[in-house]
Scaffold this active site. Sequence first.
Site, PDB file in Angstrom:
ATOM      1  N   ASP A  42      89.372  68.185  61.943  1.00 58.28           N
ATOM      2  CA  ASP A  42      89.684  67.506  63.191  1.00 58.28           C
ATOM      3  C   ASP A  42      88.439  66.700  63.606  1.00 58.28           C
ATOM      4  O   ASP A  42      87.320  67.147  63.363  1.00 58.28           O
ATOM      5  CB  ASP A  42      90.004  68.574  64.249  1.00 58.28           C
ATOM      6  CG  ASP A  42      90.547  67.956  65.509  1.00 58.28           C
ATOM      7  OD1 ASP A  42      91.787  67.904  65.636  1.00 58.28           O
ATOM      8  OD2 ASP A  42      89.730  67.511  66.359  1.00 58.28           O
ATOM      9  N   GLU A  88      90.457  63.486  56.430  1.00 57.67           N
ATOM     10  CA  GLU A  88      91.824  63.367  56.940  1.00 57.67           C
ATOM     11  C   GLU A  88      92.185  64.665  57.643  1.00 57.67           C
ATOM     12  O   GLU A  88      92.054  65.739  57.067  1.00 57.67           O
ATOM     13  CB  GLU A  88      92.803  63.080  55.783  1.00 57.67           C
ATOM     14  CG  GLU A  88      94.262  63.154  56.152  1.00 57.67           C
ATOM     15  CD  GLU A  88      94.670  62.217  57.301  1.00 57.67           C
ATOM     16  OE1 GLU A  88      94.252  61.058  57.336  1.00 57.67           O
ATOM     17  OE2 GLU A  88      95.422  62.694  58.200  1.00 57.67           O
ATOM     18  N   LYS A  94      90.855  52.364  52.937  1.00 57.49           N
ATOM     19  CA  LYS A  94      89.529  51.979  53.431  1.00 57.49           C
ATOM     20  C   LYS A  94      88.447  52.740  52.663  1.00 57.49           C
ATOM     21  O   LYS A  94      87.390  52.187  52.376  1.00 57.49           O
ATOM     22  CB  LYS A  94      89.387  52.272  54.933  1.00 57.49           C
ATOM     23  CG  LYS A  94      90.493  51.712  55.809  1.00 57.49           C
ATOM     24  CD  LYS A  94      90.336  50.262  56.108  1.00 57.49           C
ATOM     25  CE  LYS A  94      91.424  49.747  57.036  1.00 57.49           C
ATOM     26  NZ  LYS A  94      92.804  50.146  56.774  1.00 57.49           N
ATOM     27  N   CYS A 144      96.307  48.864  63.484  1.00 57.16           N
ATOM     28  CA  CYS A 144      97.292  47.854  63.062  1.00 57.16           C
ATOM     29  C   CYS A 144      98.255  47.644  64.234  1.00 57.16           C
ATOM     30  O   CYS A 144      99.465  47.589  64.072  1.00 57.16           O
ATOM     31  CB  CYS A 144      98.001  48.252  61.773  1.00 57.16           C
ATOM     32  SG  CYS A 144      98.814  49.834  61.834  1.00 57.16           S
ATOM     33  N   GLY A 156      93.666  56.453  51.760  1.00 55.61           N
ATOM     34  CA  GLY A 156      92.417  56.176  51.054  1.00 55.61           C
ATOM     35  C   GLY A 156      92.106  54.702  50.826  1.00 55.61           C
ATOM     36  O   GLY A 156      91.163  54.377  50.114  1.00 55.61           O
ATOM     37  N   ALA A 196      91.217  58.874  57.043  1.00 56.24           N
ATOM     38  CA  ALA A 196      91.089  58.220  55.742  1.00 56.24           C
ATOM     39  C   ALA A 196      92.344  58.129  54.886  1.00 56.24           C
ATOM     40  O   ALA A 196      92.441  57.251  54.033  1.00 56.24           O
ATOM     41  CB  ALA A 196      89.990  58.897  54.948  1.00 56.24           C
ATOM     42  N   ALA A 197      93.314  59.042  55.057  1.00 52.75           N
ATOM     43  CA  ALA A 197      94.468  59.046  54.143  1.00 52.75           C
ATOM     44  C   ALA A 197      95.328  57.810  54.385  1.00 52.75           C
ATOM     45  O   ALA A 197      95.475  57.382  55.532  1.00 52.75           O
ATOM     46  CB  ALA A 197      95.298  60.314  54.350  1.00 52.75           C
TER      47      ALA A 197
HETATM   48  N1  SAM Z   1      92.401  54.500  56.730  1.00 53.77           N
HETATM   49  C1  SAM Z   1      93.639  54.727  56.002  1.00 53.77           C
HETATM   50  C2  SAM Z   1      93.736  53.762  54.836  1.00 53.77           C
HETATM   51  O1  SAM Z   1      93.141  52.690  54.917  1.00 53.77           O
HETATM   52  O2  SAM Z   1      94.369  54.109  53.838  1.00 53.77           O
HETATM   53  C3  SAM Z   1      94.835  54.635  56.910  1.00 53.77           C
HETATM   54  C4  SAM Z   1      94.686  55.485  58.131  1.00 53.77           C
HETATM   55  S1  SAM Z   1      96.060  55.530  59.197  1.00 53.77           S
HETATM   56  C5  SAM Z   1      95.977  54.037  60.023  1.00 53.77           C
HETATM   57  C6  SAM Z   1      95.530  56.680  60.401  1.00 53.77           C
HETATM   58  C7  SAM Z   1      95.233  58.063  59.896  1.00 53.77           C
HETATM   59  O3  SAM Z   1      94.834  58.874  61.004  1.00 53.77           O
HETATM   60  C8  SAM Z   1      96.403  58.773  59.245  1.00 53.77           C
HETATM   61  O4  SAM Z   1      96.042  59.239  57.972  1.00 53.77           O
HETATM   62  C9  SAM Z   1      96.679  59.952  60.169  1.00 53.77           C
HETATM   63  O5  SAM Z   1      97.083  61.093  59.479  1.00 53.77           O
HETATM   64  C10 SAM Z   1      95.348  60.166  60.840  1.00 53.77           C
HETATM   65  N2  SAM Z   1      95.456  60.828  62.159  1.00 53.77           N
HETATM   66  C11 SAM Z   1      96.577  61.100  62.874  1.00 53.77           C
HETATM   67  N3  SAM Z   1      96.253  61.741  64.027  1.00 53.77           N
HETATM   68  C12 SAM Z   1      94.917  61.864  64.026  1.00 53.77           C
HETATM   69  C13 SAM Z   1      94.001  62.469  64.931  1.00 53.77           C
HETATM   70  N4  SAM Z   1      94.402  63.041  66.055  1.00 53.77           N
HETATM   71  N5  SAM Z   1      92.697  62.445  64.587  1.00 53.77           N
HETATM   72  C14 SAM Z   1      92.283  61.852  63.458  1.00 53.77           C
HETATM   73  N6  SAM Z   1      93.097  61.282  62.580  1.00 53.77           N
HETATM   74  C15 SAM Z   1      94.399  61.284  62.849  1.00 53.77           C
END
Ligand code: SAM
Length: 468
Positions: A149, A122, A104, A219, A102, A99-100
């Site tokens: 996780d 996150e 979405k 993306c 934020g 989510a980070a």
């Molecule tokens: N959804 C967010 C937004 O719209 O603002 C952007 C998300 S970004 C594309 C992907 C996110 O997945 C990052 O915040 C990252 O820290 C997290 N991430 C990285 N490795 C991950 C893992 N193994 N499992 C779950 N999330 C992970």
Amino acid sequence: MKSFDEDAFKAVHAQGGQIVSIRVNPSKTGQRTTNNEQLERVPWSSNGYYLPERPSFTSDPVFHAGAYYVQEASSMFLEEALKQSIDLSQPIKVLDLCAAPGGKSTLIQSLISKDSLLVSNEVIKTRVRILSENITKWGAANVIVTNNDPKDFQRLENYFDVIVVDAPCSGSGIFRKDPGAISEWSENNVQLCAQRQQRILADVMPALKEGGVLIYSTCSYSRQEDEEIADWLVEQFAVGSLQLAIGESWGIIETVSAKYNSFGYRFYPDKVKGEGFFIAAFKKGQVAESIHEIKKHPSAPLRISAPLRISAPLRISAPPSTKKNTEKVTAKEVAIIGSFLSNAGDFVFIKQQDDILAIPANIADDLTLLQSALYIKKAGIKIGSIIRDELIPAHELAGSNFISPSVTRFDVEKETALQYLRREEIKIDTEYKGWALLTYQQLTLGWIKLLENRINNYYPAAWRILNK
Ligand code: SAM
């Protein structure tokens, strides 16, 4: 339309233009002087607008008030994916797994009903702070922020109606916006990302109800991270791909995967006014069906067969203590809090150390359950602490959508608002003494306390604007 036009695609990257878009917070309209109607709309979003150029968001108090979120336009298509796959007027439980910061999550929050719950998760600890900050600024109470996780969600079998996985990816879709990302791209990284995406999805799928909706996005342009993941999902789990209706003029490309004809939606920057993006929607436990079928029966409930089951307790090093949260809030304390809230009756109040939290009554049981399985970083609205029968109000309360209109407030000009946001001393010509809200264009920025000879500035130190 040609699905991929290499020349046009290269040309748009060579131009390197920046597209700026924002999504307005429908809960925080205030009295904005900007007239959104003069702005070009993002075609697939009810609250998304393009800005003609990039302003200094840092020096816009409206931005700090959480009245809009700066979000890349293609990502806003999540709205259509959700609206077309589930009845959003019903109370539902949604998980935004990655989510980070934020983007979405704030979008999802604006779309779900007030009786619904959003768990915004996150995994990376250092990124949870910005997520919590953005969720706080958005002002809603029905969001719980967690720091777990994906595998931890296996403890919540058949729990969520919707899971959004906006997966970490190789990032080719943002090459125009961030050319620095090009040097980090490699075939090897695409493979690693695809493996990680599979791991994340495999971990979280048990938490999705039968009949629930999975939305997967990246993306990245790489088929290994997009259509091939869709095929893998169909193969590994009983999911059916959902076809989404797209406007003819939107420029979005519908793709079908090689093995199982799963639908996916690609955004190429030469075709849409936005960056590269891929999104696909699935329904668990159902063979592929056209979304148009669902649209014909929008009120038909999802088939939810398996009851919620919580398996063995999570083995996490320091689970959040539920003990502290069950401490009673007295009737006298509730009465004190009540005068600060617009609809205190909709909440239950719980104590967390010295702070009192307001939790929407309809998600209180969910919170108790989630506390047994996850690290909760933020839940509901932090109201503040009561000391000698006086509420020392928390910042979260000020920015929330539930602050009572009867709380004293002072609306200030932009320069004073910016001084406040820099945590400088401000001056207001008034005889009033005590706690009050500082607002700009009727949008709440935070608390001040007016004393005999000065005004204390309670804007959160960690959020203050650093530059002049
Ligand atoms: N959804 C967010 C937004 O719209 O603002 C952007 C998300 S970004 C594309 C992907 C996110 O997945 C990052 O915040 C990252 O820290 C997290 N991430 C990285 N490795 C991950 C893992 N193994 N499992 C779950 N999330 C992970």
